[in-house]
Design a protein around this motif. Structure first.
Motif, mmCIF file in Angstrom:
data_model
loop_
_atom_site.group_PDB
_atom_site.id
_atom_site.type_symbol
_atom_site.label_atom_id
_atom_site.label_comp_id
_atom_site.label_asym_id
_atom_site.label_seq_id
_atom_site.Cartn_x
_atom_site.Cartn_y
_atom_site.Cartn_z
ATOM 1 N N SER A 285 -3.100 4.265 3.085
ATOM 2 C CA SER A 285 -3.798 4.633 1.785
ATOM 3 C C SER A 285 -3.966 2.774 3.145
ATOM 4 C CB SER A 285 -3.153 3.449 0.450
ATOM 5 O OG SER A 285 -4.276 3.108 0.022
ATOM 6 N N ARG A 286 -5.956 3.090 2.761
ATOM 7 C CA ARG A 286 -6.171 1.576 2.244
ATOM 8 C C ARG A 286 -6.912 0.543 1.248
ATOM 9 N NH1 ARG A 286 -7.704 4.621 7.895
ATOM 10 N NH2 ARG A 286 -6.646 3.856 9.745
ATOM 11 N N LEU B 30 -6.432 -1.248 -0.861
ATOM 12 C CA LEU B 30 -5.603 -2.692 -1.382
ATOM 13 C C LEU B 30 -6.150 -3.037 -3.051
ATOM 14 C CD1 LEU B 30 -3.705 -4.854 -0.384
ATOM 15 C CD2 LEU B 30 -5.530 -6.207 0.654
ATOM 16 N N PRO B 31 -7.283 -3.200 -2.991
ATOM 17 C CA PRO B 31 -7.510 -3.040 -4.726
ATOM 18 C C PRO B 31 -6.588 -2.064 -5.495
ATOM 19 C CG PRO B 31 -9.199 -4.065 -2.939
ATOM 20 C CD PRO B 31 -8.462 -3.040 -2.726
ATOM 21 N N ALA C 93 0.910 -5.755 3.067
ATOM 22 C CA ALA C 93 0.597 -4.221 3.088
ATOM 23 C C ALA C 93 1.691 -3.886 2.767
ATOM 24 C CB ALA C 93 0.183 -3.663 4.656
ATOM 25 N N LEU D 230 1.363 -1.133 0.089
ATOM 26 C CA LEU D 230 0.167 -0.109 -0.026
ATOM 27 C C LEU D 230 0.910 1.528 -0.504
ATOM 28 C CD1 LEU D 230 -2.348 -1.584 2.797
ATOM 29 C CD2 LEU D 230 -3.361 -1.171 0.840
#
Lengths: 271, 271
Positions: B108-109, B111-112, B147, B104
């Protein structure tokens, strides 16, 4: 005033020490849904009385599982322990018995073999659980625990096993264990379609994570998109409480009231 | 006498310090296949000279990747760094450039979103790599690194991306990252069928694992069934060297000669 939609798992409040003390800490902040671990039950009649007296909702009981063993005697002992866990879950009125299925037996490198033992153990336990009215919730654990805690590591694998087993079994979906899964959306949808979602656990994934077991994060402190996750689960048809389960040396040594208050606040703001 | 079928990745020998010193330690034990990391290359012409002079086989160059970034400028910088990595791999005659794709972006969160940046970055880099004759080896990393190191976490996900991208790309299969995968057999077979296996990395999974990054084990000290793994890879048609890559504080502080000797001995007895 009760906090709707939030449950707290006793693993989050290990500093509480006893069943009654942990329940008191939850009630003090309006949390009326809990998920105990077996080692905190102590006197089952007393625990059951506390649950009834306070009208608590028990979103799960932790845990059954750990089926693989080095020999037949070990596997029989595991099955017997699982039956006692089912009995406890039934007495407590738990929505499900959470199954942490176990990893490799000591000295073994045979992962497919361990997985076969899990499937066999689940199949043997299931009639007993069905008779007791206790749904079994397979919890896929993060692959980092494949060797020593659970060799069921993805939702797909869990749901394939559910399909084999039939009724009375489903999944406990813990964001920590499955957030990374490229098939997350498809498998949550599949779980919902089959009515297999029995629990929704929350915490967060910290960056960096310094300890593989006891460095899970409070919701909002990590990188998991909890709101998107909740939307996926609700779209799939599960509207039960979000259950906070945080294995953390950090949170486990803070004052218990502060931890419960933080859970409530984060539940309201980031989940 | 040369040890056939064994390569050593420089991450295993971080105490060696320089390209030449690490190569010397390998040659002293008959190891003539290596896989360097970019930070050990130093003077590329000198490194290339050392490789040629000693007739070394370079089983991979580490690493390209880390595509996701917070903004377009960051993504362009990543692409430029990847082109330099391709140039180095070509100069060294590496069998592939190992791609640790990145996790990431900071803060950012999504993931896609990160995964989409990886697919875009790979597609942009690929023509340059093809022109240089350097195959890109996507290395799915264990989900514990989703992550912060690589958001490509399974062989299936890697091979799906390979299918999208076409020729000039494959996978580096590291036992540490994928040993837990319930689809391991099927996906290794699929990788072989498509001619996508470019590298086979070995080490071991320790129980307990005390550090998520630097507690990987020497082959034989953990729970991975390395012989079964090798059989799967060879049945799938890959017969290149097994490359030892051990991120380990423990092994990284022992005398380098002892580490290389142990790699050779374990390669001969347990791999």
């Amino acid at each position: 005033m009760s906090v709707e939609g939030l449950s707290i798992n006793f693993a989050t409040l290990r500093q509480g020490g006893s069943f009654g003390a942990i329940v008191d800490a939850c009630l003090a902040e309006g949390v009326t849904a809990i998920s105990p671990w077996r080692e905190y039950v102590g006197d089952l009649a007393e625990a059951t009385r506390i649950v009834a007296l306070n009208g608590l909702r028990v979103t799960g009981h932790c845990r059954g599982g750990f089926f693989p063993a080095a020999d037949a005697q070990g596997r029989l002992a595991a099955l017997e322990a699982n039956r006692r866990a089912v009995d406890e879950a039934a007495a407590l009125g738990a929505a499900c018995l959470v199954m942490v299925v176990g990893g490799l037996p000591p000295g073994s490198r045979d992962l497919p073999g361990a997985r076969a033992m899990v499937a066999d153990g689940m199949a043997e336990l299931l009639p007993y659980a069905r008779a007791a009215g206790v749904p079994l919730a397979i919890e896929p654990l993060h692959p980092t625990y494949a060797a020593d805690r659970a060799c069921i590591n993805t939702l797909k694998q869990s749901l394939d096993l559910c399909d084999e087993l039939g009724s009375g079994v489903g999944v406990a979906i813990d964001v920590y264990h499955v957030w990374w899964d490229p098939e997350l959306e498809a498998q949550i949808e599949r779980a919902g379609r089959g009515g297999r979602i029995l629990a929704h656990h929350v915490c967060d994934w910290l960056v960096p994570t310094t300890d593989p077991l006891n460095d899970r994060g409070m919701m909002g402190d990590g990188v998991i998109d909890l709101r998107r996750f909740r939307a996926l689960i609700e779209t799939a048809g599960f509207h039960g409480p979000q259950e906070v389960e945080i294995f953390s040396t950090r949170w486990g040594t803070r004052p218990i009231g502060e931890v419960v208050r933080t859970c409530v606040e984060r539940y309201r703001t980031v989940c």
